[in-house]
Scaffold this motif. Structure first.
Motif, PDB file in Angstrom:
ATOM      1  N   ALA A 105      -0.909  -4.176  12.504  1.00 20.62           N
ATOM      2  CA  ALA A 105      -0.734  -3.310  11.331  1.00 20.62           C
ATOM      3  C   ALA A 105      -0.673  -4.135  10.048  1.00 20.62           C
ATOM      4  O   ALA A 105      -1.256  -3.764   9.019  1.00 20.62           O
ATOM      5  CB  ALA A 105       0.528  -2.471  11.486  1.00 20.62           C
ATOM      6  N   LYS A 106       0.024  -5.252  10.096  1.00 20.22           N
ATOM      7  CA  LYS A 106       0.096  -6.126   8.919  1.00 20.22           C
ATOM      8  C   LYS A 106      -1.277  -6.703   8.594  1.00 20.22           C
ATOM      9  O   LYS A 106      -1.655  -6.813   7.421  1.00 20.22           O
ATOM     10  CB  LYS A 106       1.100  -7.250   9.167  1.00 20.22           C
ATOM     11  CG  LYS A 106       2.548  -6.794   9.192  1.00 20.22           C
ATOM     12  CD  LYS A 106       3.486  -7.970   9.444  1.00 20.22           C
ATOM     13  CE  LYS A 106       4.940  -7.546   9.398  1.00 20.22           C
ATOM     14  NZ  LYS A 106       5.860  -8.687   9.667  1.00 20.22           N
ATOM     15  N   ALA A 107      -2.030  -7.048   9.629  1.00 20.19           N
ATOM     16  CA  ALA A 107      -3.382  -7.566   9.418  1.00 20.19           C
ATOM     17  C   ALA A 107      -4.278  -6.487   8.819  1.00 20.19           C
ATOM     18  O   ALA A 107      -5.127  -6.767   7.963  1.00 20.19           O
ATOM     19  CB  ALA A 107      -3.960  -8.064  10.741  1.00 20.19           C
ATOM     20  N   PHE A 108      -4.085  -5.242   9.254  1.00 18.90           N
ATOM     21  CA  PHE A 108      -4.882  -4.132   8.723  1.00 18.90           C
ATOM     22  C   PHE A 108      -4.616  -3.974   7.223  1.00 18.90           C
ATOM     23  O   PHE A 108      -5.548  -3.812   6.424  1.00 18.90           O
ATOM     24  CB  PHE A 108      -4.529  -2.837   9.458  1.00 18.90           C
ATOM     25  CG  PHE A 108      -5.585  -1.773   9.366  1.00 18.90           C
ATOM     26  CD1 PHE A 108      -6.302  -1.393  10.489  1.00 18.90           C
ATOM     27  CD2 PHE A 108      -5.874  -1.139   8.163  1.00 18.90           C
ATOM     28  CE1 PHE A 108      -7.287  -0.404  10.413  1.00 18.90           C
ATOM     29  CE2 PHE A 108      -6.843  -0.156   8.074  1.00 18.90           C
ATOM     30  CZ  PHE A 108      -7.559   0.209   9.203  1.00 18.90           C
ATOM     31  N   ALA A 109      -3.346  -4.017   6.835  1.00 18.28           N
ATOM     32  CA  ALA A 109      -2.989  -3.840   5.427  1.00 18.28           C
ATOM     33  C   ALA A 109      -3.578  -4.933   4.546  1.00 18.28           C
ATOM     34  O   ALA A 109      -3.759  -4.734   3.336  1.00 18.28           O
ATOM     35  CB  ALA A 109      -1.471  -3.812   5.277  1.00 18.28           C
ATOM     36  N   ALA A 110      -3.896  -6.076   5.143  1.00 20.46           N
ATOM     37  CA  ALA A 110      -4.436  -7.201   4.384  1.00 20.46           C
ATOM     38  C   ALA A 110      -5.965  -7.265   4.412  1.00 20.46           C
ATOM     39  O   ALA A 110      -6.558  -8.206   3.879  1.00 20.46           O
ATOM     40  CB  ALA A 110      -3.861  -8.507   4.931  1.00 20.46           C
ATOM     41  N   LEU A 111      -6.617  -6.270   5.009  1.00 18.54           N
ATOM     42  CA  LEU A 111      -8.078  -6.267   5.081  1.00 18.54           C
ATOM     43  C   LEU A 111      -8.694  -6.196   3.684  1.00 18.54           C
ATOM     44  O   LEU A 111      -8.131  -5.565   2.784  1.00 18.54           O
ATOM     45  CB  LEU A 111      -8.568  -5.068   5.897  1.00 18.54           C
ATOM     46  CG  LEU A 111      -8.349  -5.107   7.411  1.00 18.54           C
ATOM     47  CD1 LEU A 111      -8.689  -3.747   8.022  1.00 18.54           C
ATOM     48  CD2 LEU A 111      -9.195  -6.199   8.050  1.00 18.54           C
TER      49      LEU A 111
ATOM     50  N   LEU B 117      -2.907   2.688   3.568  1.00 18.78           N
ATOM     51  CA  LEU B 117      -3.826   2.890   2.445  1.00 18.78           C
ATOM     52  C   LEU B 117      -3.246   2.352   1.133  1.00 18.78           C
ATOM     53  O   LEU B 117      -3.995   1.955   0.238  1.00 18.78           O
ATOM     54  CB  LEU B 117      -4.168   4.376   2.308  1.00 18.78           C
ATOM     55  CG  LEU B 117      -5.009   4.968   3.453  1.00 18.78           C
ATOM     56  CD1 LEU B 117      -5.158   6.470   3.288  1.00 18.78           C
ATOM     57  CD2 LEU B 117      -6.388   4.303   3.508  1.00 18.78           C
ATOM     58  N   ARG B 118      -1.924   2.325   1.032  1.00 18.13           N
ATOM     59  CA  ARG B 118      -1.280   1.743  -0.154  1.00 18.13           C
ATOM     60  C   ARG B 118      -1.188   0.224  -0.047  1.00 18.13           C
ATOM     61  O   ARG B 118      -0.811  -0.438  -1.008  1.00 18.13           O
ATOM     62  CB  ARG B 118       0.136   2.307  -0.335  1.00 18.13           C
ATOM     63  CG  ARG B 118       0.207   3.785  -0.645  1.00 18.13           C
ATOM     64  CD  ARG B 118       1.586   4.147  -1.209  1.00 18.13           C
ATOM     65  NE  ARG B 118       2.687   3.655  -0.396  1.00 18.13           N
ATOM     66  CZ  ARG B 118       3.232   4.329   0.620  1.00 18.13           C
ATOM     67  NH1 ARG B 118       2.747   5.522   0.953  1.00 18.13           N
ATOM     68  NH2 ARG B 118       4.244   3.822   1.310  1.00 18.13           N
ATOM     69  N   ARG B 119      -1.486  -0.303   1.137  1.00 18.66           N
ATOM     70  CA  ARG B 119      -1.382  -1.744   1.400  1.00 18.66           C
ATOM     71  C   ARG B 119       0.044  -2.250   1.171  1.00 18.66           C
ATOM     72  O   ARG B 119       0.266  -3.373   0.732  1.00 18.66           O
ATOM     73  CB  ARG B 119      -2.365  -2.534   0.537  1.00 18.66           C
ATOM     74  CG  ARG B 119      -3.818  -2.188   0.792  1.00 18.66           C
ATOM     75  CD  ARG B 119      -4.706  -2.831  -0.265  1.00 18.66           C
ATOM     76  NE  ARG B 119      -6.097  -2.526  -0.044  1.00 18.66           N
ATOM     77  CZ  ARG B 119      -6.945  -3.298   0.639  1.00 18.66           C
ATOM     78  NH1 ARG B 119      -6.506  -4.413   1.184  1.00 18.66           N
ATOM     79  NH2 ARG B 119      -8.212  -2.954   0.793  1.00 18.66           N
ATOM     80  N   ASP B 120       0.991  -1.389   1.475  1.00 17.15           N
ATOM     81  CA  ASP B 120       2.407  -1.717   1.314  1.00 17.15           C
ATOM     82  C   ASP B 120       2.913  -2.273   2.648  1.00 17.15           C
ATOM     83  O   ASP B 120       3.275  -1.517   3.553  1.00 17.15           O
ATOM     84  CB  ASP B 120       3.181  -0.455   0.920  1.00 17.15           C
ATOM     85  CG  ASP B 120       4.644  -0.728   0.614  1.00 17.15           C
ATOM     86  OD1 ASP B 120       5.182  -1.733   1.118  1.00 17.15           O
ATOM     87  OD2 ASP B 120       5.250   0.071  -0.118  1.00 17.15           O
ATOM     88  N   THR B 121       2.932  -3.596   2.767  1.00 16.97           N
ATOM     89  CA  THR B 121       3.247  -4.233   4.042  1.00 16.97           C
ATOM     90  C   THR B 121       4.622  -3.840   4.575  1.00 16.97           C
ATOM     91  O   THR B 121       4.790  -3.591   5.778  1.00 16.97           O
ATOM     92  CB  THR B 121       3.169  -5.763   3.908  1.00 16.97           C
ATOM     93  OG1 THR B 121       1.874  -6.125   3.408  1.00 16.97           O
ATOM     94  CG2 THR B 121       3.375  -6.431   5.257  1.00 16.97           C
ATOM     95  N   SER B 122       5.615  -3.775   3.688  1.00 19.09           N
ATOM     96  CA  SER B 122       6.964  -3.411   4.132  1.00 19.09           C
ATOM     97  C   SER B 122       6.992  -1.986   4.669  1.00 19.09           C
ATOM     98  O   SER B 122       7.591  -1.707   5.716  1.00 19.09           O
ATOM     99  CB  SER B 122       7.955  -3.555   2.975  1.00 19.09           C
ATOM    100  OG  SER B 122       8.048  -4.898   2.553  1.00 19.09           O
ATOM    101  N   ALA B 123       6.333  -1.068   3.943  1.00 20.72           N
ATOM    102  CA  ALA B 123       6.288   0.329   4.380  1.00 20.72           C
ATOM    103  C   ALA B 123       5.486   0.469   5.669  1.00 20.72           C
ATOM    104  O   ALA B 123       5.809   1.295   6.529  1.00 20.72           O
ATOM    105  CB  ALA B 123       5.685   1.206   3.287  1.00 20.72           C
ATOM    106  N   VAL B 124       4.437  -0.339   5.810  1.00 24.71           N
ATOM    107  CA  VAL B 124       3.624  -0.312   7.027  1.00 24.71           C
ATOM    108  C   VAL B 124       4.470  -0.698   8.235  1.00 24.71           C
ATOM    109  O   VAL B 124       4.464  -0.013   9.265  1.00 24.71           O
ATOM    110  CB  VAL B 124       2.416  -1.266   6.900  1.00 24.71           C
ATOM    111  CG1 VAL B 124       1.769  -1.506   8.264  1.00 24.71           C
ATOM    112  CG2 VAL B 124       1.389  -0.696   5.935  1.00 24.71           C
TER     113      VAL B 124
END
Length: 305
Positions: free
Chosen positions: A169-175, A267-274
């Protein structure tokens, strides 16, 4: 052939998309379709050419429109869109669900081959792969036996699942913004919203959507071991927890809303929220799975110690 099945599956999914458009509606671009269908643009062009030949769409790139949304007669049979190994797996799981398989249930290769309409080699190959999950075993001179799904297995499974998925999930947010996975995620968000709006009639459809969503998340960090692990995840969550039908609609609604929260954080790329949304959803799924196993009270106490 695999490529033929991929084309037929994507063709049927394109028909689903077209059916939601009105005559004269614009067809999404080739790149958008490629992302939504998870196929190459070459395959998309073949699909659009076939639809044009059937008179379903008209025009040429980039301005194609729907000529007629009534194209169901061109749909390929489901059996032609699914690899044989997946067909055997699906039929086997349905057989276990329908017959309410319990520990000690005998598994007869010849009988299953007859019921499924496949060769015994296909059944044997599936069972040999399936036994690595520890849910069946081959006994000398006695054939296959279903060992059952234990609460201990569920707890061990979740320890690994949480570690893998939070990482993915963290990797996804950093795509990067141009990754095709973002379009696929947006398409899945729409499918979640659509299912939520028709949940009373379609709540049984959630398990497929659940599998697609979590596999998309893990695809952000390709790893052969994680991919293999998610074969087990799909098996357990797509089939086994369905054995407990109590509050199924309510459970699925909660899970859909958790997915949507998860998706919005991505979609917000908010790693903490992810990470927060991911862990919250997995915690709910863990409770659901443990409740479907025997010895629920004992395992719940053990898990909280």
């Amino acid at each position: 052939m695999k490529t033929d099945r991929v084309f037929k599956r994507a063709f049927n999914e394109t028909l689903d998309l077209v059916s939601k458009l009105e005559d004269g509606g614009w067809i999404p671009s080739e790149s958008t379709l490629s992302a939504q269908l998870n196929v190459s643009r070459t395959t998309v062009r073949k699909i659009l050419a076939a639809l044009s030949a059937h008179g379903v769409v008209t025009g040429s790139a980039p301005r194609r429109i729907v000529a007629t949304a009534g194209a169901e007669s061109h749909r390929f049979p489901e059996a032609e869109t699914i690899p044989m190994a997946e067909q055997v797996e699906k039929r086997f799981m349905e057989w276990m669900l329908r017959d309410n398989a319990c520990p000690g249930t005998a598994i007869n290769e010849l009988e299953l081959a007859r019921q499924f309409g496949v060769a015994t080699t296909g059944i044997r190959e599936f069972l040999n792969r399936f036994q690595r999950f520890g849910l069946i075993e081959k006994r000398p001179n006695a054939g296959w036996v279903f060992k059952g799904f234990t609460a201990r297995f569920a707890l061990e499974l979740f320890e690994i699942r949480e570690m893998f998925e939070v990482r993915s999930a963290k990797a996804f947010a950093a795509l990067p913004e141009d990754s095709p996975l973002w379009e696929q995620l947006k398409a899945l968000r729409q499918k979640h919203i659509a299912l939520l709006g028709e949940l009373d009639q379609r709540f049984h459809d959630f398990s497929d959507l659940d599998s697609r969503f979590h596999r998309l998340i893990t695809s952000a960090s390709p790893n052969r071991f994680i991919d293999s692990f998610y074969d087990t995840i799909t098996l357990v969550f797509h089939y086994h927890y369905q054995w407990n039908k109590q509050d199924e609609r309510q459970r699925n609604e909660i899970a859909i809303r958790e997915h949507l929260t998860y998706i919005e954080a991505l979609l917000r790329r908010d790693t903490s929220a992810v990470e927060l949304a991911c862990r919250a959803h997995l915690a709910s799924a863990k409770v659901t799975l443990i409740r479907s196993t025997s010895g629920h009270d004992k395992v719940t106490k053990e898990a909280t110690q």
